[in-house]
Design an enzyme around this catalytic site. Sequence first.
Site, PDB file in Angstrom:
ATOM      1  CG  HIS A 187      -1.737  -1.141   1.317  1.00  0.00           C
ATOM      2  ND1 HIS A 187      -1.999  -1.924   2.354  1.00  0.00           N
ATOM      3  CD2 HIS A 187      -2.782  -1.632   0.343  1.00  0.00           C
ATOM      4  CE1 HIS A 187      -3.099  -2.954   2.097  1.00  0.00           C
ATOM      5  NE2 HIS A 187      -3.282  -2.556   0.819  1.00  0.00           N
ATOM      6  CB  CYS A 245       3.407  10.971  -0.766  1.00  0.00           C
ATOM      7  SG  CYS A 245       2.456  11.959   0.463  1.00  0.00           S
ATOM      8  CB  CYS A 302      -3.758  -2.617   5.671  1.00  0.00           C
ATOM      9  SG  CYS A 302      -2.187  -3.363   5.372  1.00  0.00           S
ATOM     10  CB  CYS A 347       9.655  -1.008  38.776  1.00  0.00           C
ATOM     11  SG  CYS A 347       9.161  -0.068  40.360  1.00  0.00           S
ATOM     12  CG  HIS A 371      -3.717  -8.878  44.577  1.00  0.00           C
ATOM     13  ND1 HIS A 371      -3.812 -10.283  44.428  1.00  0.00           N
ATOM     14  CD2 HIS A 371      -3.388  -8.115  43.712  1.00  0.00           C
ATOM     15  CE1 HIS A 371      -3.497 -10.535  43.121  1.00  0.00           C
ATOM     16  NE2 HIS A 371      -3.020  -9.155  42.568  1.00  0.00           N
ATOM     17  CB  CYS A 407      -4.834 -10.352  39.017  1.00  0.00           C
ATOM     18  SG  CYS A 407      -3.277 -10.812  39.484  1.00  0.00           S
ATOM     19  CB  CYS A 420     -19.024   3.022  74.254  1.00  0.00           C
ATOM     20  SG  CYS A 420     -18.981   1.760  75.565  1.00  0.00           S
ATOM     21  CB  CYS A 456      -5.339  -4.938  68.566  1.00  0.00           C
ATOM     22  SG  CYS A 456      -5.717  -4.359  70.238  1.00  0.00           S
ATOM     23  CB  CYS A 481     -19.113  -8.194  66.396  1.00  0.00           C
ATOM     24  SG  CYS A 481     -18.092  -8.887  67.980  1.00  0.00           S
TER      25      CYS A 481
END
EC number: 2.3.2.31
Length: 492
Positions: free
Chosen positions: A155, A158, A185, A225, A262, A267, A294, A307, A325
Amino acid sequence: MSVDMNSQGSDSNEEDYDPNCEEEEEDEDPGDIEDYYDGVANDVEQQGADAFDPEEYQFTCLTYKESESTLNEHMASLAATLKVSHAVAKLVLVSFHWQISEILERHKSNAAQLLVEARVQPTSSKHAMVHSSHHCAVCMQFVRKENLLSLACQHQFCRSCWEQHCTVLVKDGVGVGVSCMAQDCLLRTPEDFVFPLLPSEELKDKYRRYLFRDYVESHYQLQLCPGADCPMVIQVQEPKARRVQCNRCNEVFCFKCRQMYHAPTDCATIRKWLTKCADDSETANYISAHTKDCPKCNICIEKNGGCNHMVRIFLLFSADFCWMCLGDWKTHGSEYYECSRYKENPDIVNQSQQAQAREALKKYLFYFERWENHNKSLQLEAQTYQRIQEKIQERVMNNLGTWIDWQYLQNAAKLLAKCRYTLQYTYPYAYYMESGPRKKLFEYQQAQLEAEIENLSWKVERADSYDRGDLENQMHIAEQRRRTLLKDFHDT
């Protein structure tokens, strides 16, 4: 842990790779525990079968020049075998993720088809005849024959149109993706075709960087990285979702997806979870507030440590309860499993859509609250780590031992962060896990790990009240629980 004020969030930054960047000193976030995977092995020595580390993973950190040398070595070898130019060999390697054995097998069975699949040669049916006309198919101007350029597809366009085409794409960050201008193409342009068409050295430098990025990202054994402006490349033998760390910028990430490490969540699942958390940000913000009431006096309270064992001492009463909880902490020795396990409603499928939507939201909030709680605990325990370092420094200055004598305190805080980080990522895993015997086993191991982490967190915050042997024994138990869970549920 007493209850008080407060915690802060953290952001990670990821920028495009620049192999020509200069090294800069990076500011360390004082709220992070640096390298908490390192330096604690001696204090949690595993024996026999327990010595197996499911996270063990061999990797090498390569500089830009080292990784470029590796790529060029593969390219030169393949170019000689296929009898093609170096630039074409690179495109073939990119197309097949640099898996040379697969390329050689395909070449042996059908050499022509290999080049077609690599998009460096057209199929025979799509071969265009060389036009006798000297008109450019883009600008439709009459052009001298020597100024018409084409790829293997024939193809012709110019030189001016080719220059503009390549310039625009490179400015947009395209590397190996520069292709033929003809409609439908898909042939890629080799780099030795593109370079002479770029009008400036600045643009050629950009093109080199984008090519290098594409070569590395297409290589099944290499990853750039993700650290800001870091030029390092991580190389492995077998690509897996494992923890790797850059030795230049100390960035820790998952080799497979280049996101934050993770395990045990895979992933695809962590990507879904983070997207969901972002989409439901307003809902998440509702429970992300640091305060709770409380259970004893209904006063608004807030954690000031990592904690979940809350201790409130007031004039007329005292209270020991679980932050998550709000239940009596004394029962957590036998009922901790219930605190970390979401209780599914077995009849929800027979209820209205509104009821199902409420149940779905309830389930998400259960897992998100625990995910977010451990994230905040990590940040609060980083402050504990800083206090431990200061205390060690003070003792050394007062001739109360050496750094080596007190190193176990620092290692205990590091191991706590390591275990809690793993525990945080068990909650997205559990959220998407199908109900059944395997989920019950996972939730049991998750609860066992959580219980030992809370014990370790309690002892780390009160290290002066426990002797070294007691603390190191708790470290050993917590790490053993962590390894057992990862061995059984981390994708291998």
